[in-house]
Design a protein around this motif. Structure first.
Motif, PDB file in Angstrom:
ATOM      1  N   PRO A  16     -58.110 -25.424  -1.242  1.00 26.64           N
ATOM      2  CA  PRO A  16     -57.034 -25.450  -1.649  1.00 26.64           C
ATOM      3  C   PRO A  16     -56.244 -26.162  -0.667  1.00 26.64           C
ATOM      4  CG  PRO A  16     -57.877 -23.284  -1.076  1.00 26.64           C
ATOM      5  CD  PRO A  16     -58.930 -23.806  -1.487  1.00 26.64           C
ATOM      6  N   LEU A  17     -55.476 -27.810  -0.732  1.00 24.63           N
ATOM      7  CA  LEU A  17     -55.215 -28.830   0.029  1.00 24.63           C
ATOM      8  C   LEU A  17     -53.825 -28.077   1.047  1.00 24.63           C
ATOM      9  CD1 LEU A  17     -54.623 -30.802  -2.537  1.00 24.63           C
ATOM     10  CD2 LEU A  17     -56.173 -31.221  -0.953  1.00 24.63           C
ATOM     11  N   ALA A  18     -53.480 -27.595   0.505  1.00 24.29           N
ATOM     12  CA  ALA A  18     -52.450 -26.201   1.705  1.00 24.29           C
ATOM     13  C   ALA A  18     -52.548 -25.931   3.091  1.00 24.29           C
ATOM     14  CB  ALA A  18     -51.603 -25.294   0.644  1.00 24.29           C
ATOM     15  N   ALA A  19     -53.911 -25.297   2.538  1.00 19.69           N
ATOM     16  CA  ALA A  19     -55.404 -24.615   3.425  1.00 19.69           C
ATOM     17  C   ALA A  19     -55.794 -25.527   3.926  1.00 19.69           C
ATOM     18  CB  ALA A  19     -56.300 -23.167   2.664  1.00 19.69           C
ATOM     19  N   LEU A  20     -56.424 -26.318   3.994  1.00 17.54           N
ATOM     20  CA  LEU A  20     -57.377 -28.065   4.268  1.00 17.54           C
ATOM     21  C   LEU A  20     -56.530 -28.434   4.891  1.00 17.54           C
ATOM     22  CD1 LEU A  20     -59.767 -29.561   1.979  1.00 17.54           C
ATOM     23  CD2 LEU A  20     -60.180 -28.189   3.809  1.00 17.54           C
ATOM     24  N   ALA A  21     -54.956 -28.281   4.881  1.00 14.64           N
ATOM     25  CA  ALA A  21     -54.053 -30.027   5.158  1.00 14.64           C
ATOM     26  C   ALA A  21     -53.211 -28.923   6.866  1.00 14.64           C
ATOM     27  CB  ALA A  21     -52.612 -30.096   4.319  1.00 14.64           C
ATOM     28  N   LEU A  22     -53.238 -27.604   6.676  1.00 16.04           N
ATOM     29  CA  LEU A  22     -52.728 -26.694   7.917  1.00 16.04           C
ATOM     30  C   LEU A  22     -54.122 -26.979   8.691  1.00 16.04           C
ATOM     31  CD1 LEU A  22     -50.942 -24.051   6.662  1.00 16.04           C
ATOM     32  CD2 LEU A  22     -50.259 -25.947   7.404  1.00 16.04           C
ATOM     33  N   ALA A  23     -55.049 -26.582   8.268  1.00 23.37           N
ATOM     34  CA  ALA A  23     -56.479 -26.706   9.333  1.00 23.37           C
ATOM     35  C   ALA A  23     -56.486 -27.525   9.953  1.00 23.37           C
ATOM     36  CB  ALA A  23     -57.832 -26.271   8.584  1.00 23.37           C
ATOM     37  N   GLY A  24     -56.547 -28.650   8.936  1.00 27.28           N
ATOM     38  CA  GLY A  24     -56.892 -30.521   9.377  1.00 27.28           C
ATOM     39  C   GLY A  24     -56.261 -30.679  10.587  1.00 27.28           C
ATOM     40  N   LEU A  25     -54.879 -30.414  10.379  1.00 36.59           N
ATOM     41  CA  LEU A  25     -53.523 -31.064  11.053  1.00 36.59           C
ATOM     42  C   LEU A  25     -53.677 -30.095  12.573  1.00 36.59           C
ATOM     43  CD1 LEU A  25     -50.738 -31.787   8.318  1.00 36.59           C
ATOM     44  CD2 LEU A  25     -51.898 -32.894  10.319  1.00 36.59           C
ATOM     45  N   ALA A  26     -54.161 -28.673  12.698  1.00 33.85           N
ATOM     46  CA  ALA A  26     -53.954 -28.029  13.423  1.00 33.85           C
ATOM     47  C   ALA A  26     -55.102 -27.625  14.527  1.00 33.85           C
ATOM     48  CB  ALA A  26     -54.378 -26.598  13.285  1.00 33.85           C
ATOM     49  N   ALA A  27     -55.889 -28.308  13.811  1.00 30.36           N
ATOM     50  CA  ALA A  27     -57.669 -28.758  14.546  1.00 30.36           C
ATOM     51  C   ALA A  27     -57.140 -29.817  15.963  1.00 30.36           C
ATOM     52  CB  ALA A  27     -58.846 -29.254  13.933  1.00 30.36           C
ATOM     53  N   CYS A  28     -57.741 -29.831  16.748  1.00 24.24           N
ATOM     54  CA  CYS A  28     -57.724 -31.167  17.953  1.00 24.24           C
ATOM     55  C   CYS A  28     -59.133 -31.528  18.109  1.00 24.24           C
ATOM     56  CB  CYS A  28     -57.240 -30.158  19.436  1.00 24.24           C
ATOM     57  SG  CYS A  28     -56.171 -30.045  19.444  1.00 24.24           S
ATOM     58  N   GLY A 397     -58.510 -40.545  10.928  1.00 21.16           N
ATOM     59  CA  GLY A 397     -59.833 -39.334  10.169  1.00 21.16           C
ATOM     60  C   GLY A 397     -58.762 -38.170  10.119  1.00 21.16           C
ATOM     61  N   GLN A 398     -58.055 -38.254  11.006  1.00 23.33           N
ATOM     62  CA  GLN A 398     -57.218 -36.512  10.699  1.00 23.33           C
ATOM     63  C   GLN A 398     -56.448 -36.378  10.233  1.00 23.33           C
ATOM     64  OE1 GLN A 398     -55.661 -34.649  14.925  1.00 23.33           O
ATOM     65  NE2 GLN A 398     -54.607 -33.055  13.660  1.00 23.33           N
ATOM     66  N   ILE A 399     -55.837 -37.118   9.961  1.00 24.16           N
ATOM     67  CA  ILE A 399     -54.651 -37.498   8.716  1.00 24.16           C
ATOM     68  C   ILE A 399     -55.363 -37.755   7.174  1.00 24.16           C
ATOM     69  CG2 ILE A 399     -52.580 -38.956   7.339  1.00 24.16           C
ATOM     70  CD1 ILE A 399     -52.209 -39.766  10.567  1.00 24.16           C
ATOM     71  N   ASP A 400     -56.347 -38.016   7.160  1.00 25.16           N
ATOM     72  CA  ASP A 400     -57.180 -38.080   6.343  1.00 25.16           C
ATOM     73  C   ASP A 400     -58.171 -36.860   5.616  1.00 25.16           C
ATOM     74  OD1 ASP A 400     -58.750 -39.430   3.982  1.00 25.16           O
ATOM     75  OD2 ASP A 400     -60.394 -40.269   4.741  1.00 25.16           O
ATOM     76  N   SER A 401     -58.588 -36.752   6.783  1.00 29.81           N
ATOM     77  CA  SER A 401     -59.717 -35.171   6.590  1.00 29.81           C
ATOM     78  C   SER A 401     -58.684 -33.968   5.495  1.00 29.81           C
ATOM     79  CB  SER A 401     -59.751 -34.909   7.386  1.00 29.81           C
ATOM     80  OG  SER A 401     -59.575 -35.060   8.903  1.00 29.81           O
ATOM     81  N   SER A 402     -57.081 -34.279   6.839  1.00 23.59           N
ATOM     82  CA  SER A 402     -56.383 -33.244   6.196  1.00 23.59           C
ATOM     83  C   SER A 402     -55.557 -33.369   4.542  1.00 23.59           C
ATOM     84  CB  SER A 402     -55.204 -32.683   7.830  1.00 23.59           C
ATOM     85  OG  SER A 402     -55.074 -33.425   8.088  1.00 23.59           O
ATOM     86  N   LEU A 403     -55.728 -33.899   4.307  1.00 26.01           N
ATOM     87  CA  LEU A 403     -55.552 -34.666   3.012  1.00 26.01           C
ATOM     88  C   LEU A 403     -54.092 -35.242   2.900  1.00 26.01           C
ATOM     89  CD1 LEU A 403     -58.070 -32.196   0.741  1.00 26.01           C
ATOM     90  CD2 LEU A 403     -58.141 -34.613   1.930  1.00 26.01           C
ATOM     91  N   VAL A 404     -53.472 -35.218   3.217  1.00 23.39           N
ATOM     92  CA  VAL A 404     -51.443 -35.682   4.084  1.00 23.39           C
ATOM     93  C   VAL A 404     -51.703 -36.570   2.684  1.00 23.39           C
ATOM     94  CG1 VAL A 404     -49.952 -36.634   5.660  1.00 23.39           C
ATOM     95  CG2 VAL A 404     -51.558 -35.915   6.069  1.00 23.39           C
TER      96      VAL A 404
END
Length: 438
Positions: A16-28, A397-404
């Motif tokens: 799910p894109l929304a889940a990936l985006a939230l997880a990616g943006l939250a990750a540090c 890398g974070q923008i890309d992996s979190s599928l913005v």
């Protein structure tokens, strides 16, 4: 990013894109301590991590030959190569940055990862060695930029990848359609094909195909971000960028590539559709040539640079590719740099092209292979016309992996948001990451 980093991005779209985006943006990104090496041993074991390809045998044969030559020239050196999955590379490599005792001496990495890995303190500055390396003078400027952060060099380019327009010669000829020479003609031709042949996508596009969409953005004068004093600000919501986003997303729907089928597709899926005879056109890379040749369209297609706005112009393509870098923690720095030069040198790049179709990063070697293999010519022309890359920010890398960006495209093609709202929301997400990255 191959089928390496591109394969990883395609796999991500199954979640799910929304889940990936939230997880990616939250990750540090993990914070790294000073992991500089305390010694420079001239013998011993060198550990190398390279990317596992979909069909890895030919790559391994080339690498084994290069390693054998290196070991013969460096008595006492023992090279151990491990092939790692691309889709988990970020976690594995950043963990290595934090644990020098278990880290390799060299890694293969995607060129969009450079700035992030430098910020994490994992890559060694090899500017002096690169400047002294005779072969480096023939490195393509765009490829050199992919290993450069803040004016310092953090590796050697291994290969470059670029996309162009694959098209069915039989379909266009049968419908009396000319090869598109402008972006408007491309969109119109795609819709004419689908109208005449509803079982075909006119141009296969994907809502998760970021690097297929970017040429539309750039051709219309848009940018992903602007830079000022080393700080990046998203430009995805500028007027020019929105025009490019609108052009790309206009290709989704019943007139070309139905959103229900195409919104989730990534680059591999669009090329597979073309190779299997389900699309009249597709935006594919030089690295996709073998897959297309193995498909049902063999002998019935050609490739030209993706057209830009003006007749005969070329849309700026994304300059992808991979690099080889020495880790700052390596206790065999001199040997590791030598092995980097062996693996990324001209002889090895020639053989990687023959084995895998990877485009060399040296201008002279690239000209050689273009003469030997005519299919390379439109990709070389695309590079020469002015290929572009992504922001040199540790946040990319974070923008890309979190599928913005895929989320933005999919929101538009699904009708959930218009271009203005979706691009504004994407810009905010990008700026949050850019701001946190520093």
């Amino acid at each position: 990013m191959k089928l390496t980093a591109r394969t990883a991005r395609a796999a991500l779209t199954a979640l799910p894109l929304a889940a990936l985006a939230l997880a990616g943006l939250a990750a540090c990104a993990p914070q790294t301590s000073d992991n500089s090496a305390k010694s420079d041993d001239r013998s011993g074991t060198l550990r190398v991590w390279l990317f596992q390809e979909v069909s890895n045998g030919p790559k391994q044969q080339v690498v084994d030959k290069a390693v054998a030559a290196f070991e013969k020239a460096h008595k006492g050196a023992d090279v151990q190569v491990e092939y790692i999955p691309v889709d988990t590379r970020a976690q594995k490599i950043k963990a290595a940055f934090n644990d020098p005792a278990s880290a390799p001496d060299l890694i293969e990495y995607g060129n969009t990862d450079t700035a992030g890995y430098v910020k994490d303190g994992g890559l060694a500055d090899v500017s002096a060695e690169f400047a002294a390396w005779p072969e480096a003078k023939d490195t393509d400027p765009t490829a050199k930029q992919s290993v450069t952060v803040g004016g310092k060099v953090y590796g050697a380019p291994l290969f470059v990848g670029v996309r162009a327009l694959y098209y069915r010669t039989d379909v266009l000829k049968g419908l009396g359609l000319a090869v598109p020479r402008t972006q408007d003609e491309l969109i119109a031709t795609a819709k004419k094909v689908h109208r005449a042949k509803p079982d075909l996508y006119g141009l296969a596009v994907g809502g998760a195909y970021t690097y297929g969409a970017l040429p539309f953005l750039w051709a219309n004068g848009g940018e992903l971000a602007t830079e000022n004093g080393g700080k990046y600000t998203s430009a995805i919501d500028s007027e020019a960028s929105r025009k490019g986003v609108a052009a790309y997303t206009s290709l989704f729907g019943d007139t070309n590539c139905p959103a229900a089928k195409c919104a989730q597709m990534g680059g591999n899926a669009t090329v597979t559709a073309f190779a299997n005879g389900k699309a009249a056109m597709a935006i594919g890379g030089d690295f996709n040539h073998a897959a297309v040749e193995a498909g049902t369209v063999k002998g019935k297609y050609a490739v030209v640079p993706l057209p830009g706005i003006a007749p005969g112009s070329v849309a700026p393509a994304f300059a992808g590719g991979n690099n080889i870098g020495v880790l700052k923690s390596s206790s065999h720095r001199t040997l590791a740099v030598g092995l980097m030069e062996q693996l990324a040198g001209k002889a090895t790049q020639r053989e990687l092209f023959d084995a895998m179709g990877f485009l060399p990063t040296y201008t002279d070697v690239r000209a050689e292979v273009a003469r030997k293999q005519p299919f390379v010519e439109p990709f070389v022309r695309s590079l020469a016309a002015g290929a572009k890359s992504v922001p040199v920010s540790p946040g990319w890398g974070q923008i890309d992996s979190s599928l913005v960006l895929p989320t933005m495209f999919q929101e538009i093609v699904s009708g959930k948001k218009d271009v203005a709202k979706a691009s504004a929301d994407a810009a905010k997400k990008m700026n949050d990451v850019f701001g946190a990255a520093g």
